[in-house]
Design an enzyme around this catalytic site. Structure first.
Site, mmCIF file in Angstrom:
data_model
loop_
_atom_site.group_PDB
_atom_site.id
_atom_site.type_symbol
_atom_site.label_atom_id
_atom_site.label_comp_id
_atom_site.label_asym_id
_atom_site.label_seq_id
_atom_site.Cartn_x
_atom_site.Cartn_y
_atom_site.Cartn_z
ATOM 1 C CB ALA A 63 -0.903 -0.019 1.223
ATOM 2 N N GLY A 108 0.566 -4.904 0.964
ATOM 3 C CA GLY A 108 -0.621 -5.011 0.110
ATOM 4 C C GLY A 108 -0.370 -5.787 -1.172
ATOM 5 C CD GLU A 111 -2.255 -7.180 3.183
ATOM 6 O OE1 GLU A 111 -1.971 -6.066 2.673
ATOM 7 O OE2 GLU A 111 -2.709 -7.280 4.338
ATOM 8 C CD GLU A 131 1.744 -5.192 6.026
ATOM 9 O OE1 GLU A 131 2.511 -6.119 6.385
ATOM 10 O OE2 GLU A 131 1.087 -5.243 4.985
#
Ligand code: CAA
Length: 258
Positions: A63, A108, A111, A131
């Protein structure tokens, strides 16, 4: 779509995250583009979707950290929901999906790959959930899908340590299904997509639904889900054609998705 290219290649399609200057990092716009890309898929004709990243370095490097750096609690939850809603939609897309992971698949990006049905990696791919090193949890389903794919112990080890792993280890723990030299990854993904597209689409989609839905419930309920999907196939023209061909000892006609 500013950041996602969508190309139809006969019976399958390739979606490419195209923000190479930021290693394809997921900001609001990329995530919204992914949703728009899914809107474009013609479910009558497309039988498999490949997702990959543009450039030679990254699938998706996570992200967008710049965008996340100033979020409040409420904005953080909303950003998580935006990603989760789109990734869940991808995970439950009726057609099979293949992540062709061509480089960094971090946060992300990992993911996103885990929201696909099958993960194929280049030998240059790197996976990880960094993260906790940024003061946050995985936010687009990583805590849930990683645990389901590789087991809770390995998922916790990788998430708590924020340790990145290379393609061979990802293969060893079952996070990816195969590893290819970088130059061969897309050809391998497209070969797999073509092979999937050659099978009866209604049956393939029923298998996806049975596996996905069945994994959410206990075995007694899960086998009923399979029975229903199995039964539903007998209403299809493709089942009748394929079984008649078998009985008549001849090749079946191409499947028509009816
Ligand atoms: N967000 C925003 N920008 C990013 C980014 C990210 N996740 N990852 C890379 N970029 C940008 C860099 O800022 C850099 O931009 P500039 O050229 O403008 O400086 C550009 O992409 C190239 O990156 P690097 O110069 O860092 O390239 P590198 O080869 O030295 O390192 C890397 C590559 C190891 C992947 C490094 O970029 C990196 O660590 N990126 C961040 C990875 C990360 O922590 N991802 C998880 C984010 S959190 C998350 O995803 C939460 C969630 O679950 C939803």
């Amino acid at each position: 779509m500013a950041f996602v290219d969508y190309e139809v290649k006969g019976q399958y399609a390739v979606a490419t995250i195209n923000r190479p200057k930021a290693l394809n990092a997921l900001n609001d716009q990329v995530i919204t583009d992914l949703a728009e890309m899914m809107d474009k898929i013609d479910m009558d004709t497309i039988r498999c979707l490949i997702i990959t990243g543009s450039g030679e370095k990254a699938f998706v490097a996570g992200a967008d950290i710049g965008q996340m750096s100033t979020l409040t609690k409420a904005e953080g939850e909303a950003f998580g929901k935006l990603g989760n809603d789109v990734f869940r939609r991808l995970e439950t897309l009726p057609i099979p999906t293949i992540a062709a992971v061509n480089g960094f698949a971090l946060g992300g990006g990992c993911e996103l790959a885990m929201s696909c049905d099958i993960r194929l990696a280049s030998d240059t791919a790197v996976f990880g959930q960094p993260e906790v090193g940024l003061g946050i949890t995985p936010g687009f389903g990583g805590t849930q899908r990683m645990a389901r794919l590789v087991g809770p112990g390995k998922a916790k080890e990788l998430i708590y340590t924020a340790r990145n792993i290379k393609a061979p280890e990802a293969l060893e723990i079952g996070l990816v299904q195969a590893v290819y030299p970088a130059a061969e990854l897309m050809a391998a993904a497209e070969k797999m997509a073509s092979r999937i597209a050659g099978n009866a689409p209604i049956a393939v989609r029923a298998c996806k639904k049975a596996i996905n839905d069945g994994l959410q419930v206990g075995m007694d309920e899960a086998i009923v889900i399979e029975e229903q999907q199995f039964g539903g196939c007998f209403e299809s023209e493709d089942q009748k054609n394929a079984m008649a061909a078998f009985m008549e000892k001849r090749p079946h006609d191409p499947f028509v998705n009816r």
